[in-house]
Design a protein around this motif. Structure first.
Motif, PDB file in Angstrom:
ATOM      1  N   TRP A 156       0.825  -1.214   0.000  1.00 49.63           N
ATOM      2  CA  TRP A 156       0.000   0.000   0.000  1.00 49.63           C
ATOM      3  C   TRP A 156       0.859   1.264   0.000  1.00 49.63           C
ATOM      4  O   TRP A 156       0.521   2.252  -0.662  1.00 49.63           O
TER       5      TRP A 156
ATOM      6  N   VAL B 110       3.752   1.711  -1.345  1.00 46.95           N
ATOM      7  CA  VAL B 110       4.339   1.939  -2.677  1.00 46.95           C
ATOM      8  C   VAL B 110       3.434   2.837  -3.524  1.00 46.95           C
ATOM      9  O   VAL B 110       3.911   3.716  -4.253  1.00 46.95           O
ATOM     10  N   VAL B 111       2.129   2.637  -3.419  1.00 48.38           N
ATOM     11  CA  VAL B 111       1.217   3.436  -4.248  1.00 48.38           C
ATOM     12  C   VAL B 111       0.680   4.664  -3.508  1.00 48.38           C
ATOM     13  O   VAL B 111       0.396   5.695  -4.123  1.00 48.38           O
TER      14      VAL B 111
ATOM     15  N   PRO C 294       3.293   8.116  -3.500  1.00 47.06           N
ATOM     16  CA  PRO C 294       3.168   9.055  -4.632  1.00 47.06           C
ATOM     17  C   PRO C 294       1.779   9.687  -4.731  1.00 47.06           C
ATOM     18  O   PRO C 294       1.650  10.870  -5.081  1.00 47.06           O
TER      19      PRO C 294
END
Lengths: 51, 481
Positions: free
Chosen positions: A28, A30-31, A34
């Motif tokens: 979670w 990782v996305v 950004p």
């Protein structure tokens, strides 16, 4: 994670060493990192509508 | 083991105890990347001064020539999703998402070459055709996996992921601006380096999704999703799929009653009504959004400048992103048909009231009306895969949804064009600029009313279109799988 929190008696160490929980958390992050960065820019830009 | 083996569908099948909550981030990685298309204007603005650098030179491309890049990319989104719909289903999400990432990244690299050599045709081919194909493959790929991992809350899962498509603009705009600021100099716009960096970065980001996505074993359901609940929800549609060994490709599993084959589905009235709803909702949303910045400045003369208008666009992008996730998730609770009736009627009413709110003049009321209406339109699109599943079953939910994306892309191109046409017609008739925007908004509200009627006409698919248990597995519904 659900089992840990569901039972409500595991220590923080148990939770952070739960591989399943950590993999899910990292996936979670990782996305979401950004996405949060982009959302923060949009929030900052949208403030110009107010001020 | 080669790359082809790793990407193979059979290697996507997860064990029964796999964590399904890792699937939405995998899908989000794809949607957040391809959503960059909505921030394209930041990246293409320097295209008009590649030679002049600080300002446009006579040999530079005109803004109108560059402005066609977005519609071309969106058109190829729809075409590629339609054309490759069966292929995506056959090869599985991992290979399809890899193809999407490759096309999307290659689009950036070819565009960089086109910008470097100053060949506009190469730019259109790169971002428009190759990149647009990546958009279509990427949008359609994760749908089947999400629906199968979350049979108990399909719209919440797809809503969370497809929110990333709108969120991609939130990330793409500052990312492109940051790169342009970093690479630009007195003699270079920096766009070529920015394009190459974006291509490589997005490819790496999408690889996270490629190698995280998995499909559940055929017949898998979450522990909390009991057969009694399935029966109650859709009258047996979720009957256990028998005769398929665990771990085998679900291409070999048997369809069940209420599953509709993709080739049969596209011949049903329900498919075309859904296509109408999708096309009109997207057209209305895109039509309003394309004129949002100049419209708010004209509707509130002397009250708002360009910076505040940019803030309004940011508000719309934020509410669209979060609205997709929230409004879509709510459809799991109240039912898709009822939710679509509610969202379409509310968004049409809000848009119809927006010009009155502007005349008050109340900026808060106007912004609230437009933002809520667009967020509801986004919610409809995010819940669309779940609506497809409700109507046609989950056997071919991915390909059927992919084919509906051609209506999505038609709406995204036609909406802004229709808005511009209405405005020009009004201005030619002597209407003031502010009033011309009012009529455009009324027209978009009218499109939503037509979509509302289409949704009202939607009924369950006729049982004669359902898969017949006597048919061989590979020819469900009269066509080859």
């Amino acid at each position: 994670m659900t089992q840990h929190f569901g039972r409500g008696r595991d220590s923080l160490a148990d939770i952070v060493t739960d591989r399943r929980f950590l993999v899910r958390l990292l996936s979670w992050l990782v996305v979401l990192i950004p996405a949060a960065w982009g959302a923060a820019h949009a929030v900052a830009e949208s403030l110009s509508l107010l001020f | 083991m080669g790359l082809t083996d790793v990407l193979d569908r059979s290697r996507c099948i997860a064990p029964a105890n796999h964590d399904r909550w890792r699937m939405p981030p995998a899908a989000l990685a794809i949607y957040l990347a391809i959503g960059q298309v909505f921030a394209l204007s930041t990246l293409t603005a320097p295209f008009t001064r590649l030679i002049g650098v600080s300002s446009s030179a006579p040999q530079d491309w005109s803004a109108s020539a560059v402005s066609w890049l977005f519609p071309v990319a969106i058109t190829f989104l729809g075409i590629s999703a339609f054309v490759f719909s069966r292929w995506i289903d056959a090869v599985g999400p991992r290979k399809a998402m890899f193809a999407s990432a490759s096309c999307f990244a290659a689009g950036f690299l070819i565009t960089a070459v086109g910008a470097r050599m100053h060949i506009i045709g190469l730019v259109y081919f790169g971002y428009g055709v190759v990149g647009g194909t990546g958009l279509g493959l990427g949008y359609a790929s994760p749908v089947t996996a999400l629906i199968r991992w979350f049979p108990d809350r399909p719209a919440a899962a797809t809503g969370l992921a497809i929110a990333g498509f709108a969120g991609g603009a939130l990330v793409g705009q500052p990312f492109a601006q940051m790169l342009l600021d970093y690479f630009s100099s007195a003699t270079d716009t920096g766009v070529v380096s920015a394009l190459v960096t974006m291509g490589v970065s997005y490819f790496a980001f999408m690889m996270f999704g490629v190698f995280t996505i998995r499909l559940p074993e055929p017949g898998w359901t979450p522990a909390s999703y009991t057969s009694a609940r399935r029966e109650a929800e859709d009258g047996g549609h979720w009957a256990p799929r028998v005769g398929t060994p665990a771990g085998r490709s679900d291409a070999e599993r048997r369809p069940v009653a209420k599953d509709v084959h993709v080739t049969v589905a596209t011949r049903t009235r329900q498919f075309w009504l859904l296509a109408l709803i999708v096309g009109l909702s997207v057209a209305a949303g895109a039509g309003v959004l394309s004129q949002a910045s100049p419209a708010i400045q004209d509707l509130f003369p002397g009250m708002l400048g360009a910076a505040a208008a940019a803030g309004f666009i940011a508000v719309l992008a934020l509410t669209d992103t979060f609205g997709r996730a929230l409004w879509a998730a709510w459809t799991d609770g109240i039912g898709r048909r009822r939710a679509f009736l509610l969202y379409l009627s509310l968004s049409a009413a809000l848009l119809a009231y927006a010009p009155t709110a502007a005349a008050t003049p109340s900026i808060v009321a106007y912004v609230t009306c437009v933002a809520l209406a667009l967020a509801m339109c986004g919610g409809l699109l995010a819940a669309l895969p779940a609506y497809v599943r409700d109507l046609f079953g989950d056997l071919h939910v991915g390909p059927i949804h992919a084919r509906l994306l051609i209506a999505w892309s038609a709406g995204a191109v036609a909406g802004p064009a229709l808005g511009t046409l209405i405005r020009k017609f009004q201005l030619a008739g002597g209407v003031t600029s502010a009033d011309s925007y009012r009529w455009t908004i009324y027209a978009m509200a009218g499109l939503l009313v037509i979509a509302l009627i289409a949704n009202w006409l939607l009924r369950a698919v006729d049982p004669r279109h359902h898969f017949q248990p006597t048919e061989p597995t590979g020819t469900a519904g009269g066509g080859r799988r």
